[in-house]
Design a protein around this motif. Structure first.
Motif, short mmCIF file in Angstrom:
data_model
loop_
_atom_site.label_atom_id
_atom_site.label_comp_id
_atom_site.label_asym_id
_atom_site.label_seq_id
_atom_site.Cartn_x
_atom_site.Cartn_y
_atom_site.Cartn_z
N ASN A 1 0.65 -1.27 0.00
CA ASN A 1 0.09 0.00 0.11
C ASN A 1 0.83 1.08 0.02
O ASN A 1 1.77 1.54 0.97
N LYS B 1 0.77 3.65 3.00
CA LYS B 1 0.97 3.25 4.13
C LYS B 1 2.43 3.49 4.72
O LYS B 1 2.82 4.05 5.79
N GLN C 1 -0.60 4.14 9.74
CA GLN C 1 -1.80 3.09 9.75
C GLN C 1 -2.87 3.31 10.49
O GLN C 1 -2.90 3.48 11.63
N ARG C 2 -4.09 3.38 9.91
CA ARG C 2 -5.26 3.83 10.58
C ARG C 2 -6.55 2.79 10.32
O ARG C 2 -6.57 2.44 9.22
N LYS C 3 -7.16 2.56 11.29
CA LYS C 3 -8.31 1.81 11.22
C LYS C 3 -9.59 2.17 12.02
O LYS C 3 -9.22 2.21 13.12
N LEU D 1 -2.46 -3.65 13.44
CA LEU D 1 -2.30 -2.28 13.01
C LEU D 1 -0.94 -1.71 13.25
O LEU D 1 -0.51 -0.89 12.48
N VAL E 1 5.72 5.65 8.97
CA VAL E 1 4.54 4.57 8.94
C VAL E 1 3.09 5.24 9.20
O VAL E 1 3.17 6.05 10.39
#
Length: 337
Positions: A166, A169, A258-260, A334, A256
């Motif tokens: 990605n 990312k 990263q998100r969710k 994550l 980096v």
């Protein structure tokens, strides 16, 4: 010309063998090496390893990842690929001259039916306009090696999945690979060369290079790795190609993000990474917790950006106190490559 047929199917040992022979043996004539390996990814010297690989896929499928000394982009190899390497005395003119180095391979493949094979761009070999070989070069102490891949029957689906990452990312200043349309060579060869084992393909190619009909005719040109050689090769393998610091820690600085979103809130993790270590960690989001997530951020500093090491840090905390109602395994996923 001397030649070596490597017995190992481990890319790390094979690269160490190439390095050792280049730096420690004098043949007074060109040396050609052939090696074959199981599923692996080799990133170029100046690349960010994690930016080149689909880390989750690579781990799940036990794909070996290592870094080479030469530049260029990341490549995927499996037992359907043959690698070759020419080792010669260097001069000021031959570094970067890929066409001269790979022309004997191209000529041999033409004799096997790949009439449209040609060197293209800075370091690729194409057949019918599609790439089947990438090449890279390294020079040191008056010696140069130019090594390349020959995709005879590589699993191209795995190649696509293993090298996919990605772009949103990870952001870094590393040298990124240029994804090219690739093909396997076997279907472009004469019918008698389309159903070979990779070892048979190697042997025929070797004989084409020498202009001979049997290995018996060239056996005196073969160099056999000695037990003393192997001892030094293993040392190089451990020092570099199996060493996390070399494979991942040599990556350029990168960030980096990263998100969710989870049912119980969103977690946004941001890392600054240098020499493979988390230098700064920030955790944002609208999650709930009785404890301050900055405690975890602080604990992550100077940790390797590696799943096992990050897990050791997170295991010190009751994560439900920091991220109420969010599964700890999902939090680990994550925060890791």
């Amino acid at each position: 010309m001397k030649y070596v047929l490597m017995k190992s199917r481990d890319i790390r040992e094979n690269l160490a063998t190439e390095q050792y022979l280049m730096n420690n043996k004098e043949f007074n004539e060109p040396l050609v090496l052939f090696y074959i390996e199981g599923p692996c990814i080799i990133v170029g010297r100046n690349q960010n390893t994690l930016e080149e690989i689909n880390h989750e896929y690579v781990e799940k499928n036990n794909i070996v990842v290592t870094r080479r000394f030469s530049g260029g982009g990341a490549v995927y190899q499996d037992l359907g690929n043959l690698c070759f390497s020419f080792v010669v005395n260097s001069d000021d003119n031959n570094f970067g001259d890929f066409k001269s180095f790979v022309q004997p391979i191209v000529d041999a493949l033409k004799k096997m039916g790949a009439e449209s094979a040609e060197v293209s761009g800075r370091n690729d070999i194409l057949v019918d306009g599609k790439k089947f070989s990438g090449n890279a070069m390294y020079t040191k102490n008056g010696k140069t090696f130019s090594h390349g891949t020959l995709s005879y029957d590589v699993d191209l689906d795995v190649l696509t999945d293993a090298l996919k990452v990605n772009a949103d990312k990870i952001q870094s200043k590393g040298i990124k690979s240029i994804r090219s349309r690739v093909t396997n060579l076997k279907s472009h060869l004469l019918p008698e060369y389309q159903n070979l084992t990779i070892e048979e393909f190697r042997n025929i190619l070797l004989l084409k290079l020498f202009g001979k009909d049997s290995l018996e005719e060239i056996k005196d040109n073969e160099y056999i790795i000695t037990p003393e050689d192997q001892k030094h090769i293993t040392e190089l393998e451990d020092k570099y190609y199996k060493n996390w610091d070399w494979v991942y820690g040599k990556s350029p600085k990168f960030t980096v993000n990263q998100r969710k979103h989870f049912d119980m809130g969103t977690i946004d993790v941001r890392f600054n990474i240098e020499n493979g270590l988390i230098q700064e960690a920030k955790i944002y989001g609208d999650f709930f917790g009785s404890q301050d997530a900055s405690e975890i951020s602080e604990a992550l500093k100077d940790t390797k950006f590696d799943t096992a090491d990050i897990k050791k840090v997170l295991d010190q905390f009751n994560l439900d106190e920091y991220f109420k109602g969010i599964d700890s395994a999902e939090i680990l996923k994550l925060m890791t490559p």
